[in-house]
Design a protein around this motif. Structure first.
Motif, mmCIF file in Angstrom:
data_model
loop_
_atom_site.group_PDB
_atom_site.id
_atom_site.type_symbol
_atom_site.label_atom_id
_atom_site.label_comp_id
_atom_site.label_asym_id
_atom_site.label_seq_id
_atom_site.Cartn_x
_atom_site.Cartn_y
_atom_site.Cartn_z
ATOM 1 N N ASN A 299 0.945 -1.388 -0.022
ATOM 2 C CA ASN A 299 0.101 0.014 -0.021
ATOM 3 C C ASN A 299 0.862 1.239 -0.010
ATOM 4 O O ASN A 299 1.231 1.703 1.138
ATOM 5 N N ASP A 318 -4.131 4.856 -1.899
ATOM 6 C CA ASP A 318 -3.108 4.596 -0.844
ATOM 7 C C ASP A 318 -2.328 5.807 -0.748
ATOM 8 O O ASP A 318 -1.285 5.798 0.201
ATOM 9 N N PRO A 355 -2.418 9.192 5.733
ATOM 10 C CA PRO A 355 -2.976 8.347 4.499
ATOM 11 C C PRO A 355 -4.415 8.811 4.080
ATOM 12 O O PRO A 355 -5.112 9.199 5.274
#
Length: 546
Positions: A299, A318, A355
């Protein structure tokens, strides 16, 4: 011209596949062919094998630090540098690749000929393309990395390569920084973290690997390898030894958000039928013939993908934003000594990765998603331990605050006012007096700081940091909307030989692949900065209102 290139590429592939087979590797139900991304692995028209194993490569073919240390030419030169800590295991592999590239008659030539001659990471950008990254983290990181690589090349690589090539009968004049830069990019774009079986790295006798019986000399050599295996805190007989390395064949799999294969290591041969091998396993229920076989690199956000691998993904789920408070600014802030001690006592962080997925749990979710019950319990449980005396109420917004607590702890401490420092000091002194033989714990110091400060100072500092980040991004490359317009009008050129007339007919603006990657990356950074800034501003408003 195109037909000649295709013929040359097919010849390269055939030589490489023959080389793989001679070295014990097998392609089962797949082929290697050229693609817009370079060479890649594709499913056979007939489909995959019965056990879904697509590729098998003996671990003996992997390029690892152990291989370099055992190399007749490189090993003696590298061993002392490695043992003294002057170089790391990654350096060994990069040096090996550089040396083999320059050797006139390298046994690795069929593999090396398949590798790209140039890369899409910023180290390879032209000056004009590199300017498109100005204002981003990658701009500064690339300048620093290139400076370090140049220093490493001149200090340790250049003279050593010339010496080795002379011993090997080659020409010293062939050595250049570009060769070292190429090997560095090969390593970072293709290396895997390989879980090697302990019995492969440290066989009890050579029969474990199909070799000759053990002798005192080979036992001594195995001890040397044991001492030199990098980053192995525990290497008991049943352990896995994690080692970075390149696995020719497997490393032609490209990344995809929806991979159709994964790789595994087979120590016994129970799956691949080849002991001590790495194999590529299809995870697709019905592999599509002639479709590219992809894996997941993990990711990774576009910042990491562009820096290491030389590509980006539009609308990357991601993607992430890196935010930091500059450590070099701490000495100039008021009460820097006291704040420095508190930061250390709390193990606070002044840098964090945010994120994109965090936004789904904030005040303004980007997608409809249900917060996991475990996440809510974790956040609530952590918050309930904040208040020192119970007098400061847990804020209503706490379950919607998307910023990591370790980072918020650092910002609270940096933003503390004089009276708040005295409050914290008084609370901790009171605690020490009640138990003279025990120092306040990390959690207790955090509780005292939050009791004295709350969140408003930290959130205001965070808003300032995000505003400064947005200003830096926009100052150098315009707004998020301008980047979106550039991408909408862009015609991406994979080659300088594409005809300009065709591009003009379609009314598109010609754009290099490197420039396109830069714009996609920086647009994503601007978008995330805007969205996380909105989260921080709303939390600050609630903190000041409570």
């Amino acid at each position: 011209m195109a037909a000649v290139v295709i013929t040359e590429e097919k010849a390269k592939v055939q030589v490489f596949v023959d080389w793989l087979q001679v070295n014990g590797a097998e392609l089962r139900g797949c082929t290697i062919n050229s693609s817009p991304k370079g060479f890649a692995i594709f499913a056979d028209a007939e489909g995959s094998s019965d056990d879904d194993v697509l590729v098998v490569v003996p671990l003996e073919l992997a390029i690892t630090p152990m291989r370099v240390l055992q190399d007749p030419l490189l090993g003696p030169e590298c061993r002392s540098m490695f043992e003294q800590g002057h170089v790391d295991d990654r350096f060994l592999i990069i040096l090996f690749l550089t040396f083999e590239l320059l050797r006139p008659h390298s046994s690795w030539k069929p593999y090396l000929d398949m590798l790209p001659s140039r890369f899409g990471n910023p180290l390879w950008f032209s000056d004009d393309d590199f300017l498109d990254l100005k204002g981003t983290n990658l701009y500064d990181a690339t300048l620093l990395q290139k400076k370090k690589l140049l220093s490493l090349y001149h200090d340790k690589v250049e003279s050593l390569l010339k010496k080795l090539l002379l011993l090997d009968g080659g020409s010293q004049s062939d050595v250049s920084f570009e060769h070292f830069l190429w090997a560095n990019s090969v390593f970072w774009s293709r290396a895997l973290n390989i879980p090697l079986p302990h019995s492969f790295v440290f066989p009890q006798n050579q029969e474990d690997l199909g070799g000759c019986p053990s002798t005192p000399q080979t036992d001594s050599h195995q001890k040397e390898i044991h001492d030199q295996v990098p980053a192995t805190a525990s290497v008991g007989p049943g352990d896995t030894v994690w080692v970075e390395g390149l696995v020719p064949g497997i490393d032609f799999c490209n990344h995809d958000l929806k991979p159709v294969a994964t790789w595994e290591v087979d120590g016994t041969g129970s799956v691949s039928k080849v002991p001590f091998s790495m194999y590529l396993l299809s995870v697709a229920q019905n592999p599509i013939p002639n479709k590219e076989i992809t894996i997941s690199y993990g990711n990774k956000g576009n910042e990491e993908l562009l820096y290491l691998y030389g590509f980006v993904i539009e609308n990357n789920p991601d993607d992430y934003l890196m935010v930091h408070y500059p450590v070099e600014a701490i000495p100039s802030i008021p009460f820097s000594d006291s704040k420095g001690q508190l930061l250390e006592a709390q193990k606070a962080q002044l840098r964090c990765l945010l994120p994109k997925s965090l936004l789904d749990h904030g005040f303004f979710p980007q997608t409809i998603s249900k917060v996991r019950e475990s996440d809510e319990k974790e956040t609530t449980g952590r918050s309930c331990n904040f208040s020192w005396s119970g007098q400061r109420k847990i804020p209503s917004y706490v379950n919607k605050l998307v910023f990591p607590e370790d980072f918020m702890t650092g910002l609270r401490t940096i933003a503390m006012q004089e009276d708040e420092i005295y409050k914290v000091s008084a609370m901790l002194e009171e605690l020490v007096e009640s138990r003279p033989d025990e120092q306040p714990s990390e959690t207790e110091v955090r509780m005292a700081v939050w009791e004295a400060c709350g969140d408003s100072g930290a959130l205001q500092l965070l808003v300032d940091l995000l505003n400064a980040k947005m200003m830096k991004l926009e100052e150098n490359s315009g707004s998020e909307e301008q980047d979106a317009g550039l991408l909408e009008e862009a015609r991406v050129l994979e080659s300088h030989e594409q005809p300009r007339e065709e591009e003009e007919e379609e009314g598109k603006r010609m754009m290099s692949r490197n420039k396109w990657s830069s714009v996609v990356y920086r647009r994503g950074q601007k978008q995330l900065t805007r969205l996380f800034l909105r989260e921080a501003e709303h939390a600050l408003h609630l903190a000041l209102s409570s």
